[in-house]
Design a protein around this motif. Structure first.
Motif, mmCIF file in Angstrom:
data_model
loop_
_atom_site.group_PDB
_atom_site.id
_atom_site.type_symbol
_atom_site.label_atom_id
_atom_site.label_comp_id
_atom_site.label_asym_id
_atom_site.label_seq_id
_atom_site.Cartn_x
_atom_site.Cartn_y
_atom_site.Cartn_z
ATOM 1 N N MET A 332 -47.635 -4.505 -39.345
ATOM 2 C CA MET A 332 -46.283 -3.983 -39.167
ATOM 3 C C MET A 332 -45.986 -3.692 -37.695
ATOM 4 O O MET A 332 -46.712 -2.938 -37.039
ATOM 5 C CB MET A 332 -46.112 -2.701 -39.984
ATOM 6 C CG MET A 332 -44.727 -2.091 -39.905
ATOM 7 S SD MET A 332 -44.562 -0.666 -41.022
ATOM 8 C CE MET A 332 -45.832 0.420 -40.378
ATOM 9 N N ALA A 333 -44.923 -4.295 -37.179
ATOM 10 C CA ALA A 333 -44.471 -4.025 -35.813
ATOM 11 C C ALA A 333 -43.534 -2.817 -35.839
ATOM 12 O O ALA A 333 -42.588 -2.771 -36.636
ATOM 13 C CB ALA A 333 -43.758 -5.237 -35.240
ATOM 14 N N ILE A 334 -43.801 -1.834 -34.980
ATOM 15 C CA ILE A 334 -42.989 -0.619 -34.912
ATOM 16 C C ILE A 334 -41.963 -0.792 -33.806
ATOM 17 O O ILE A 334 -42.323 -1.021 -32.646
ATOM 18 C CB ILE A 334 -43.861 0.622 -34.642
ATOM 19 C CG1 ILE A 334 -45.069 0.658 -35.596
ATOM 20 C CG2 ILE A 334 -43.027 1.885 -34.759
ATOM 21 C CD1 ILE A 334 -44.704 0.747 -37.041
ATOM 22 N N ASP A 335 -40.697 -0.677 -34.141
ATOM 23 C CA ASP A 335 -39.633 -0.864 -33.151
ATOM 24 C C ASP A 335 -39.628 0.274 -32.138
ATOM 25 O O ASP A 335 -39.803 1.437 -32.491
ATOM 26 C CB ASP A 335 -38.266 -0.937 -33.838
ATOM 27 C CG ASP A 335 -38.110 -2.186 -34.694
ATOM 28 O OD1 ASP A 335 -38.794 -3.186 -34.381
ATOM 29 O OD2 ASP A 335 -37.326 -2.159 -35.657
ATOM 30 N N GLY A 336 -39.388 -0.089 -30.874
ATOM 31 C CA GLY A 336 -39.283 0.911 -29.813
ATOM 32 C C GLY A 336 -40.112 0.546 -28.598
ATOM 33 O O GLY A 336 -41.126 -0.140 -28.717
ATOM 34 N N GLN A 337 -39.652 0.987 -27.434
ATOM 35 C CA GLN A 337 -40.387 0.742 -26.194
ATOM 36 C C GLN A 337 -41.363 1.887 -25.942
ATOM 37 O O GLN A 337 -41.020 3.052 -26.107
ATOM 38 C CB GLN A 337 -39.416 0.608 -25.014
ATOM 39 C CG GLN A 337 -38.554 -0.654 -25.075
ATOM 40 C CD GLN A 337 -37.615 -0.722 -23.887
ATOM 41 O OE1 GLN A 337 -36.576 -0.072 -23.858
ATOM 42 N NE2 GLN A 337 -37.977 -1.510 -22.901
ATOM 43 N N PHE A 338 -42.559 1.537 -25.537
ATOM 44 C CA PHE A 338 -43.606 2.543 -25.358
ATOM 45 C C PHE A 338 -44.393 2.350 -24.067
ATOM 46 O O PHE A 338 -45.263 3.154 -23.751
ATOM 47 C CB PHE A 338 -44.582 2.484 -26.531
ATOM 48 C CG PHE A 338 -45.287 1.160 -26.654
ATOM 49 C CD1 PHE A 338 -46.525 0.947 -26.065
ATOM 50 C CD2 PHE A 338 -44.695 0.103 -27.321
ATOM 51 C CE1 PHE A 338 -47.169 -0.276 -26.149
ATOM 52 C CE2 PHE A 338 -45.332 -1.130 -27.425
ATOM 53 C CZ PHE A 338 -46.560 -1.310 -26.835
ATOM 54 N N ALA A 339 -44.101 1.289 -23.307
ATOM 55 C CA ALA A 339 -44.886 1.016 -22.094
ATOM 56 C C ALA A 339 -44.159 0.025 -21.203
ATOM 57 O O ALA A 339 -43.272 -0.716 -21.647
ATOM 58 C CB ALA A 339 -46.260 0.450 -22.470
ATOM 59 N N ASN A 340 -44.541 0.014 -19.939
ATOM 60 C CA ASN A 340 -44.138 -1.024 -18.993
ATOM 61 C C ASN A 340 -45.358 -1.878 -18.664
ATOM 62 O O ASN A 340 -46.446 -1.349 -18.419
ATOM 63 C CB ASN A 340 -43.582 -0.414 -17.698
ATOM 64 C CG ASN A 340 -42.270 0.322 -17.922
ATOM 65 O OD1 ASN A 340 -41.485 -0.049 -18.793
ATOM 66 N ND2 ASN A 340 -42.039 1.370 -17.150
ATOM 67 N N PHE A 341 -45.171 -3.179 -18.661
ATOM 68 C CA PHE A 341 -46.236 -4.119 -18.309
ATOM 69 C C PHE A 341 -45.974 -4.631 -16.892
ATOM 70 O O PHE A 341 -44.916 -5.196 -16.618
ATOM 71 C CB PHE A 341 -46.275 -5.291 -19.292
ATOM 72 C CG PHE A 341 -46.899 -4.951 -20.609
ATOM 73 C CD1 PHE A 341 -48.092 -5.543 -21.005
ATOM 74 C CD2 PHE A 341 -46.304 -4.035 -21.465
ATOM 75 C CE1 PHE A 341 -48.675 -5.228 -22.232
ATOM 76 C CE2 PHE A 341 -46.883 -3.705 -22.689
ATOM 77 C CZ PHE A 341 -48.070 -4.310 -23.062
ATOM 78 N N ARG A 342 -46.933 -4.417 -15.994
ATOM 79 C CA ARG A 342 -46.785 -4.805 -14.587
ATOM 80 C C ARG A 342 -47.739 -5.931 -14.215
ATOM 81 O O ARG A 342 -48.920 -5.877 -14.555
ATOM 82 C CB ARG A 342 -47.069 -3.611 -13.662
ATOM 83 C CG ARG A 342 -46.113 -2.457 -13.782
ATOM 84 C CD ARG A 342 -46.493 -1.353 -12.800
ATOM 85 N NE ARG A 342 -47.750 -0.693 -13.175
ATOM 86 C CZ ARG A 342 -48.880 -0.798 -12.504
ATOM 87 N NH1 ARG A 342 -48.972 -1.577 -11.426
ATOM 88 N NH2 ARG A 342 -49.964 -0.143 -12.909
ATOM 89 N N ASP A 343 -47.225 -6.933 -13.504
ATOM 90 C CA ASP A 343 -48.109 -7.947 -12.929
ATOM 91 C C ASP A 343 -48.814 -7.350 -11.719
ATOM 92 O O ASP A 343 -48.167 -6.821 -10.812
ATOM 93 C CB ASP A 343 -47.308 -9.174 -12.482
ATOM 94 C CG ASP A 343 -46.783 -9.986 -13.660
ATOM 95 O OD1 ASP A 343 -47.158 -9.670 -14.795
ATOM 96 O OD2 ASP A 343 -45.999 -10.925 -13.445
ATOM 97 N N VAL A 344 -50.150 -7.415 -11.696
ATOM 98 C CA VAL A 344 -50.912 -6.788 -10.614
ATOM 99 C C VAL A 344 -51.789 -7.785 -9.860
ATOM 100 O O VAL A 344 -52.572 -7.394 -9.000
ATOM 101 C CB VAL A 344 -51.791 -5.640 -11.159
ATOM 102 C CG1 VAL A 344 -50.935 -4.500 -11.672
ATOM 103 C CG2 VAL A 344 -52.742 -6.136 -12.247
ATOM 104 N N GLY A 345 -51.635 -9.058 -10.150
ATOM 105 C CA GLY A 345 -52.448 -10.038 -9.424
ATOM 106 C C GLY A 345 -52.669 -11.281 -10.254
ATOM 107 O O GLY A 345 -52.140 -11.431 -11.357
ATOM 108 N N GLY A 346 -53.450 -12.171 -9.707
ATOM 109 C CA GLY A 346 -53.749 -13.411 -10.404
ATOM 110 C C GLY A 346 -54.051 -14.528 -9.425
ATOM 111 O O GLY A 346 -54.253 -14.305 -8.225
ATOM 112 N N TYR A 347 -54.048 -15.732 -9.944
ATOM 113 C CA TYR A 347 -54.366 -16.906 -9.125
ATOM 114 C C TYR A 347 -53.635 -18.116 -9.692
ATOM 115 O O TYR A 347 -53.526 -18.283 -10.912
ATOM 116 C CB TYR A 347 -55.872 -17.166 -9.133
ATOM 117 C CG TYR A 347 -56.280 -18.443 -8.425
ATOM 118 C CD1 TYR A 347 -56.321 -18.500 -7.029
ATOM 119 C CD2 TYR A 347 -56.599 -19.591 -9.149
ATOM 120 C CE1 TYR A 347 -56.683 -19.673 -6.377
ATOM 121 C CE2 TYR A 347 -56.969 -20.758 -8.505
ATOM 122 C CZ TYR A 347 -57.009 -20.796 -7.118
ATOM 123 O OH TYR A 347 -57.360 -21.958 -6.479
#
Length: 406
Positions: A332-347
């Protein structure tokens, strides 16, 4: 691209064997260039971000001015609040801590209306029941992968591709997750208590079919387990109510347990009950694997989604003696925002000088260039939102488990 291919063919006819090498390089470069242009350039991506930011601002401004109704004139302070507001899709995060979620823990959280979450039933009426385990698995990091294998067809060499996306909570506050677990446990006991069963919460003094001997996470010593899902994996923080231990599990799962105790409990009408709750932070998306001949690109991503349901090879509820279980039909997916996802690096090999040089060398050898990309994300949890949504999901599953007990 047609002009580049024509130039490659001309080089092959004019310069002979050496021209063949040049032709291969030119043709492969032409192919790689064409493929690269299929995606948005950095300039196009930057322009898209600016356009989205402007769109977000105008949407927030229209909302503040109550456009569509009686329009409101904004003061300078109100206008500045709109200008400084986060973009649509992001939230003002209150860092997760035991203190920041106290108000949520005191709220009366009711189950969400949801039918068909679980299948099966567990028969406990008339038995002495030991609730031995209430295990909660919180998703705190993971990765998603996709790839294609290099191939050769009709004189053209196709290079391999690989994409990896990782995510993690940078600072896991175990005490906060302990408080959420304890709150969910109290809710489960209240709901199960209404069934009128003969229930003991804990381990019997003279031993059990499955002995709970494994320590769960504590602030001083977090315990993690990683579940491999094929093209992705999740790492879970293993929690249990304060003072409770967990039943050990191996590669094959929970195992057969103590056969002697199983026979004894069967004769004396006793049963053990074990509960597992799983909270996932993300939805994993992957194009999987395949041959570059047929699939020229790989794609992988993680999207913010708080999903409650059992992890693979785990049951939301199972018994010790008769091995009856409740199985998840649909997480079950619970509706609502709970976090921010940030790009912190990569290649990205297509943007790295060394990677591009290697690709050019592969082109000169008549091979398609291999492409690699890694994206690393960090998850900034909003404490109150994470606690509330997690508990909504767990309370709903608590009720579904109790409903499945007969």
């Amino acid at each position: 691209m047609g002009g580049q291919v024509a130039a490659a063919q001309a080089a092959g006819s004019i310069f002979g064997a050496f021209g063949g090498l040049v032709a291969k390089a030119a043709g492969a470069v032409a192919q790689t260039t064409a493929e690269t242009k299929m995606g948005a350039s950095e300039e196009q991506q930057a322009l898209a971000k600016k356009a989205q930011s402007r769109s977000d601002f105008l949407a927030q401004l229209a909302s503040a001015k109550q456009c569509g109704g009686q329009e409101k004139a904004l003061t300078l302070e109100e206008y500045q609040q709109v200008a400084m507001a986060p973009s649509v899709g992001t939230i003002q995060v209150v860092p997760m801590s035991q203190q920041s979620i106290q108000k949520v823990l005191a709220e009366n959280i009711e189950p969400i209306a949801a039918d068909g979450l679980l299948s099966g039933q567990i028969k406990l009426t008339g038995k002495k029941v030991y609730v031995q385990e209430y295990r909660v698995m919180f998703d705190v990091s993971g990765e998603v992968k996709a790839n294609t294998r290099g191939g050769y067809l009709l004189g053209t060499d196709y290079g391999s591709t690989r994409v990896t996306v990782t995510y993690k909570i940078p600072n896991v506050d175990v005490a906060a997750f302990q408080a959420i677990t304890d709150r969910a446990w109290e809710d489960f006991k209240q709901r199960l208590g209404r069934k009128g069963l003969d229930v003991v919460y804990g381990q019997p003094a003279d031993g059990a079919v499955y002995e709970a001997t494994e320590e769960p996470s504590t602030p001083a010593k977090p315990v993690y387990t990683t579940v491999n899902l094929g093209h992705s994996k999740r790492t879970y923080l293993m929690m249990a109510p304060t003072g409770m231990k967990l039943v050990p599990r191996g590669f094959a799962g929970i195992g057969a347990g103590n056969i002697g105790k199983r026979i004894e409990w069967s004769k004396t009408n006793q049963e053990g009950l074990m509960i597992t709750q799983t909270i996932n932070l993300t939805e994993h998306e992957t194009s999987g694997s395949g041959s570059s001949i047929w699939k020229r690109q790989s794609s992988a991503d993680v999207k913010s989604a708080l999903i409650v349901g059992n992890s693979p090879m785990e049951w939301p509820a199972r018994t010790a003696v008769n091995s009856e279980s409740l199985r998840t039909e649909k997480p079950m997916a619970i509706d609502g925002q709970f976090a921010n996802f940030r790009d912190v690096g990569g290649y990205d090999s297509t943007k790295d000088a060394g990677g591009r040089a290697l690709g050019l060398f592969q082109n000169m050898m008549g091979q398609g260039a291999n492409q690699y990309k890694t994206i690393n994300k960090e998850v900034d949890l909003d404490g109150p939102a994470m606690a509330r949504l997690s508990l909504q999901g767990m309370v709903t599953y608590n009720q579904a488990i109790v409903d499945g007990i007969k």
